[in-house]
Design a protein around this motif. Structure first.
Motif, PDB file in Angstrom:
ATOM      1  N   HIS A   1       0.808  -1.222   0.000  1.00 45.04           N
ATOM      2  CA  HIS A   1       0.000   0.000   0.000  1.00 45.04           C
ATOM      3  C   HIS A   1       0.842   1.274   0.000  1.00 45.04           C
ATOM      4  N   VAL A   2       1.919   1.202  -0.770  1.00 41.96           N
ATOM      5  CA  VAL A   2       2.788   2.352  -1.000  1.00 41.96           C
ATOM      6  C   VAL A   2       2.586   2.771  -2.457  1.00 41.96           C
ATOM      7  N   TRP A   3       2.469   4.079  -2.683  1.00 41.71           N
ATOM      8  CA  TRP A   3       2.364   4.567  -4.059  1.00 41.71           C
ATOM      9  C   TRP A   3       3.666   5.227  -4.480  1.00 41.71           C
ATOM     10  N   LEU A   4       3.857   5.296  -5.806  1.00 48.55           N
ATOM     11  CA  LEU A   4       5.056   5.896  -6.376  1.00 48.55           C
ATOM     12  C   LEU A   4       4.650   6.699  -7.612  1.00 48.55           C
ATOM     13  N   ASP A   5       5.133   7.918  -7.687  1.00 46.92           N
ATOM     14  CA  ASP A   5       4.925   8.754  -8.871  1.00 46.92           C
ATOM     15  C   ASP A   5       6.256   8.850  -9.593  1.00 46.92           C
ATOM     16  N   ASP A   6       6.362   8.115 -10.707  1.00 45.12           N
ATOM     17  CA  ASP A   6       7.614   8.126 -11.452  1.00 45.12           C
ATOM     18  C   ASP A   6       7.563   9.065 -12.655  1.00 45.12           C
ATOM     19  N   SER A   7       6.573   9.961 -12.670  1.00 49.63           N
ATOM     20  CA  SER A   7       6.507  10.964 -13.739  1.00 49.63           C
ATOM     21  C   SER A   7       7.429  12.140 -13.453  1.00 49.63           C
ATOM     22  N   VAL A   8       8.016  12.148 -12.263  1.00 51.32           N
ATOM     23  CA  VAL A   8       8.953  13.200 -11.863  1.00 51.32           C
ATOM     24  C   VAL A   8      10.264  12.554 -11.423  1.00 51.32           C
ATOM     25  N   ASP A   9      11.318  13.353 -11.394  1.00 49.20           N
ATOM     26  CA  ASP A   9      12.620  12.855 -10.960  1.00 49.20           C
ATOM     27  C   ASP A   9      13.187  13.840  -9.945  1.00 49.20           C
ATOM     28  N   PRO A  10      13.452  13.429  -8.721  1.00 47.24           N
ATOM     29  CA  PRO A  10      13.335  12.071  -8.183  1.00 47.24           C
ATOM     30  C   PRO A  10      11.862  11.662  -8.013  1.00 47.24           C
ATOM     31  N   VAL A  11      11.640  10.334  -7.981  1.00 46.67           N
ATOM     32  CA  VAL A  11      10.279   9.821  -7.813  1.00 46.67           C
ATOM     33  C   VAL A  11       9.759  10.204  -6.433  1.00 46.67           C
ATOM     34  N   VAL A  12       8.442  10.279  -6.326  1.00 51.49           N
ATOM     35  CA  VAL A  12       7.791  10.623  -5.057  1.00 51.49           C
ATOM     36  C   VAL A  12       7.110   9.359  -4.533  1.00 51.49           C
ATOM     37  N   ILE A  13       7.232   9.135  -3.220  1.00 49.82           N
ATOM     38  CA  ILE A  13       6.654   7.957  -2.573  1.00 49.82           C
ATOM     39  C   ILE A  13       5.777   8.394  -1.404  1.00 49.82           C
ATOM     40  N   GLY A  14       4.659   7.690  -1.235  1.00 55.35           N
ATOM     41  CA  GLY A  14       3.764   7.938  -0.106  1.00 55.35           C
ATOM     42  C   GLY A  14       2.975   6.687   0.195  1.00 55.35           C
ATOM     43  N   ILE A  15       2.054   6.787   1.143  1.00 55.00           N
ATOM     44  CA  ILE A  15       1.161   5.660   1.438  1.00 55.00           C
ATOM     45  C   ILE A  15      -0.190   5.941   0.799  1.00 55.00           C
ATOM     46  N   THR A  16      -0.906   4.875   0.483  1.00 54.17           N
ATOM     47  CA  THR A  16      -2.204   5.008  -0.168  1.00 54.17           C
ATOM     48  C   THR A  16      -3.276   5.445   0.824  1.00 54.17           C
ATOM     49  N   GLU A  17      -4.392   5.868   0.273  1.00 50.47           N
ATOM     50  CA  GLU A  17      -5.535   6.237   1.106  1.00 50.47           C
ATOM     51  C   GLU A  17      -5.966   5.040   1.954  1.00 50.47           C
TER      52      GLU A  17
END
Length: 141
Positions: free
Chosen positions: A30-46
Motif C-alpha cells: 500500500h505504498v504509491w510511487l509517482d515516477d513521472s517526476v525525478d526524483p520519484v515521489v513515494i507515499g502511502i495510499t488512502e
C-alpha cells in the motif's frame, strides 16, 4: 447472508470508495510511487492511511540514505499502531516531507498530495509495481 459474506461485502464496499489515482504505481504494501517526476515521489495510499488511523509521528531517514527495495524506509506511528513503510524501489533518499514530519495529519488528509513521504533518486528506471487497475483489484479481494 452469513456473517462472513456480510464482512466480505462490507470490505468490498469500503475498498470501492477508496481513491486510486490512475497516474501512480502501487505496491502490495500500500505504498504509491509517482515516477513521472525525478526524483520519484513515494507515499502511502488512502487505504493505508485509513487502516492506520490518525498519525501522530513519522520517523524519516536522513536525505542521502541509500535504500533497497524491501527495506523499511519510514516508520509511521498512529493512534492504533506503529507501522513500517516498505520501499518498493532501490535508490537514494533525496528529500523527506518536513511538513508531514511537523504535522503528520497531512498524510491522513491528503495522502496523494501534500502527504507525500519521500523523494528518491532511483537506481532502476522501471520499478516492478502495479498500475491503478491492478491495485484496485487487490483492494477488492
Amino acid at each position: 447472508m452469513t456473517d462472513e459474506q456480510r464482512y466480505d461485502h462490507e470490505l468490498a464496499a469500503a475498498a470501492s470508495s477508496i481513491e486510486v489515482p490512475e497516474h501512480l504505481k502501487y505496491s502490495d504494501d500500500h505504498v504509491w510511487l509517482d515516477d513521472s517526476v525525478d526524483p520519484v515521489v513515494i507515499g502511502i495510499t488512502e487505504h493505508a492511511a485509513e487502516e492506520l488511523g490518525d498519525l501522530v509521528f513519522i520517523d524519516f531517514p536522513e536525505p542521502g540514505t541509500r535504500v533497497e527495495a524491501g527495506d523499511e524506509i519510514v516508520s509511521l506511528e498512529s493512534s492504533k499502531a506503529v507501522s513500517p513503510v516498505i520501499s518498493p524501489v532501490a535508490g537514494e533518499v533525496k528529500y523527506v516531507n518536513r511538513e508531514a514530519y511537523d504535522d503528520p495529519s497531512v498524510v491522513d488528509s491528503d495522502p496523494y498530495g501534500e502527504g507525500w513521504l519521500l523523494k528518491i533518486a532511483l537506481d532502476d528506471d522501471e520499478p516492478d509495481m502495479m498500475d491503478a487497475e491492478e491495485y484496485a483489484a487487490l483492494l477488492r479481494k
